[in-house]
Structures are given as structure tokens and as C-alpha cells.
Design an enzyme around this catalytic site. Structure first.
Site, mmCIF file in Angstrom:
data_model
loop_
_atom_site.group_PDB
_atom_site.id
_atom_site.type_symbol
_atom_site.label_atom_id
_atom_site.label_comp_id
_atom_site.label_asym_id
_atom_site.label_seq_id
_atom_site.Cartn_x
_atom_site.Cartn_y
_atom_site.Cartn_z
ATOM 1 N N ALA A 181 0.865 -1.177 0.000
ATOM 2 C CA ALA A 181 0.000 0.000 0.000
ATOM 3 C C ALA A 181 0.902 1.226 0.000
ATOM 4 O O ALA A 181 2.082 1.148 0.366
ATOM 5 C CB ALA A 181 -0.889 -0.014 1.227
ATOM 6 N N GLU B 234 5.349 -5.147 6.821
ATOM 7 C CA GLU B 234 4.679 -4.083 7.579
ATOM 8 C C GLU B 234 5.296 -3.874 8.961
ATOM 9 O O GLU B 234 5.338 -2.762 9.476
ATOM 10 C CB GLU B 234 3.179 -4.394 7.738
#
Ligand code: DAK
Length: 257
Positions: free
Chosen positions: A65, A131
Site C-alpha cells: 500500500a 509491515e
């Protein structure tokens, strides 16, 4: 469509979606994901299309993302953005989706790949959920789908360290169907797509739904759905044609009816 390119009939019955933000390694911002959602809805409705391939470029399928767009958001901003509705559409697509992956498939990029139905990888592909290195955790299914794909111990290692998985390792763990030289990954994805596109689209769709149900429900419920979908294929002209063609020793012609 600004951030993706869609070719409806790249080969007969096979559509191609190309993620197209090369400077940002195809980082998945909300606009790009909305374009993907809109394209999938349209391709799902398009009777000429039977199989969909999603790809990036040689350097990256998608590096996650868009961190720059997320960095300053509050929890409530993220909640109100409601990106899950967009992401859920990939999962709801009825036609089979093949991810053709070269280079990075990280974070949301890896989650995107795992939401697709089959994966052809270039030998240069790198998968991962990094992440943790930017202080967060996977948010689009990574903790669930990676664990189902590679098992608990490996998923823990990958998600808690942020390490990448090479294409060969991803193949070993069952995350990808096939690894091929980098010049061949799209070609191989088309070969797989064309093989599926020759078959009954009705049966393909019902089989996909039943396989996916095995991830979403208990065995009993999954088996019940599988049985109903199995019976339903007998209501299709394609099933009659397929079995008749077998008996007559000729190639079946499936019309999607
Ligand atoms: N976002 C934004 N820009 C990115 C990016 C990303 N994820 N990844 C790369 N870029 C940009 C870089 O900033 C750089 O831009 P400029 O500096 O040139 O302007 C350009 O792409 C080239 O990248 P690098 O210069 O870094 O290239 P390298 O070859 O040196 O390194 C790399 C490649 C992939 C190892 C590195 O770029 C990298 O570590 N990228 C970040 C990987 C990452 O941490 N990904 C996980 C992000 S978090 C959700 C859905 C999904 C998610 C969350 C919620 N909902 C539905 C709510 C997912 C979250 C994530 O994916």
C-alpha cells in the site's frame, strides 16, 4: 483508468489488467485499487471474458500500500476511508484471476496476490509482509491467508521479521503455482489462462466458488456447497456437451450456457 491498463481480449476470452504506477513500484493507493475494483466488476459481467490476469511490471507487482499516503492517517481516518469494500471486490470476482508476478510483491502487494486464485512467478519475484518494519501489521488478509498458504511457523517468521521469500521458496511453500525465467512469466500466465478459458465457464465459476469456500467455512458447509454446485453443473449445456464430446471422442465446445 489512469493507474491501470485493461485489455479485454488480450487473447480470446482472456483479459489483462496491468498495474501502472511504475515510479512508485506500483504502490497501491486508493485510486489504483478503485480502478482495479471497477475493472473486475466490468470484466466479471463481460461474457466474452473467461479468465483474468493481473500483473505489474518486471520490477514490481506491487511494493505494498502507498506508505506516503498512509503515513499521517489516524485510526479513524483509516476507518472512514473504508478501503476494505474496494479490496473485498477482488475476492468476490467470480471468474478466475491469475496473478503474474515479477519483482516485488510486498505488504498489500503480497496480500493482493494471495487474494487472486493462482500465481505464476518470475524467478525474480520476492514476496513478503514487511509491515512490521514500518510499525504496523498486515491489514488486508496477510495474517490469515499467508498462514493458510505457508503454515503457522513460516508465517510467524515472515510477518514478525518482515523477511522476504524468494520465488523458489514461495513455490516450495505452495504460495505460487509455478516459477519461470523472467522473460516467461506473462507467457506462462497466458498459457494457464488459455487452458482454463477453453473449459466450461459455468463449471469453472462453480468450482472456484466451492474451493474458496474451503477457506471461509467448516468442512461440512464447504462440502454442502460443493455438492450443490456439482448438481448445478448438470443444469448446464456445457456439462451435456462436455460429457457427450468425451463419449464421441471429440473436443468439447463450451459456450458458457
Ligand atoms: N509506498 C509508497 N512508495 C513506495 C512504496 C510504498 N509501499 N514502495 C516503494 N515506493 C517508492 C519509493 O519511495 C521510491 O520513490 P522515490 O523515493 O523515488 O520518490 C520508489 O518507489 C522506488 O523505491 P526504492 O528507491 O525504495 O527502491 P529500492 O529498489 O531501493 O527498494 C523496496 C525497493 C521494495 C525494497 C523498497 O521500496 C521498500 O521497502 N518499499 C516498501 C515496502 C513495504 O514496506 N511495503 C509494505 C507497505 S504497508 C489495507 C490494505 C493494505 C494495506 C493496509 C491496509 N486496507 C484495505 C485498509 C497494506 C499495507 C502495506 O502494504
Amino acid at each position: 483508468m489512469e493507474l491501470i491498463k485493461v485489455t479485454e481480449q488480450k487473447e480470446p476470452h482472456v483479459a489483462l489488467i496491468e498495474l501502472n504506477r511504475p515510479k512508485e513500484l506500483n504502490a497501491l493507493n486508493p485510486q489504483l485499487m478503485q480502478e482495479v475494483r471497477d475493472a473486475l466488476i466490468a470484466l466479471d459481467k463481460n461474457e466474452a471474458v473467461r479468465v483474468i490476469i493481473i500483473t505489474g511490471n518486471e520490477q514490481a507487482f506491487a511494493a505494498g500500500a502507498d506508505i506516503k499516503q498512509m503515513a499521517d492517517k489516524s485510526a479513524i481516518d483509516m476507518l472512514l476511508l473504508d478501503q476494505f469494500t474496494t479490496w473485498d471486490q477482488i475476492r468476490k470476482t467470480k471468474k478466475p484471476i491469475i496473478a503474474a508476478v515479477s519483482g516485488f510483491a510486498l505488504g498489500g502487494g503480497c496480500e493482493f496476490v494471495m487474494t487472486c486464485d493462482m500465481v505464476i512467478a518470475s524467478e525474480t519475484a520476492k514476496f513478503g509482509q514487511p509491515e512490521i518494519k514500518i510499525g504496523t501489521i498486515p491489514g488486508a488478509g496477510g495474517t490469515q491467508r499467508l498462514t493458510k498458504a505457508v503454515g503457522k511457523a513460516k508465517a510467524m517468521e515472515l510477518i514478525l521479521t518482515g523477511r522476504f521469500l524468494s520465488a523458489e521458496e514461495a513455490h516450495f511453500y505452495g504460495l505460487v503455482n509455478k516459477v519461470v525465467p523472467k522473460e516467461m512469466y506473462l507467457h506462462e500466465a497466458f498459457a494457464l489462462a488459455k487452458e482454463i478459458a477453453q473449459l466450461s465457464p459455468v463449471a469453472v465459476q462453480l468450482a472456484k466458488e466451492a474451493i474458496n469456500r474451503s477457506f471461509e467455512t467448516h468442512l461440512d458447509e464447504g462440502l454442502t456447497l460443493e455438492r450443490k454446485n456439482f448438481y448445478l453443473t448438470f443444469a448446464s449445456a456445457d456439462q451435456k456437451e462436455g460429457m457427450k464430446a468425451f463419449i464421441e471422442k471429440r473436443k468439447a465446445e463450451f459456450k458458457g450456457q
